[in-house]
Design a protein around this motif. Structure first.
Motif, short mmCIF file in Angstrom:
data_model
loop_
_atom_site.label_atom_id
_atom_site.label_comp_id
_atom_site.label_asym_id
_atom_site.label_seq_id
_atom_site.Cartn_x
_atom_site.Cartn_y
_atom_site.Cartn_z
N ARG A 103 0.28 8.56 -2.52
CA ARG A 103 -1.02 8.39 -3.19
C ARG A 103 -1.54 9.71 -3.73
N GLU A 150 -10.42 2.77 -8.30
CA GLU A 150 -9.02 2.44 -8.59
C GLU A 150 -8.16 2.58 -7.35
N THR A 151 -7.04 1.88 -7.38
CA THR A 151 -6.03 2.03 -6.36
C THR A 151 -4.67 1.83 -7.03
N GLN A 209 0.83 -1.19 0.00
CA GLN A 209 0.00 0.00 0.00
C GLN A 209 0.87 1.25 0.00
N LEU A 267 -6.96 9.43 -10.33
CA LEU A 267 -7.28 8.15 -9.69
C LEU A 267 -8.79 8.07 -9.47
#
Length: 68
Positions: free
Chosen positions: A40, A50-51, A34, A46
């Motif tokens: 991020r 989604e990731t 992660q 994004l």
């Protein structure tokens, strides 16, 4: 969706390992670490569904070298 394992991180033992899989629809699934919130936040466009995950370079290099 059925997955076919392709390769995992060379430093991994069992479990909790970044890996790459091929899906039955021809797409790929990435298992990885992660991202922290600061990383991020740098991702562009994004979507809500989604990731993103971090994957060791040797996973990709091994695939390119066909070492799987």
């Amino acid at each position: 969706m059925q997955l076919e394992f392709i390769r995992k991180w060379s430093n991994s033992g069992t479990g909790n390992c970044p890996a790459l899989y091929r899906a039955e629809n021809g797409n790929y699934v990435v298992q990885g670490w992660q991202l922290d919130e600061a990383t991020r936040a740098q991702l562009r466009d994004l979507g809500e569904n989604e990731t993103a995950v971090e994957v060791p370079a040797d996973v990709i290099a091994g695939i390119l070298a066909r070492d799987f």
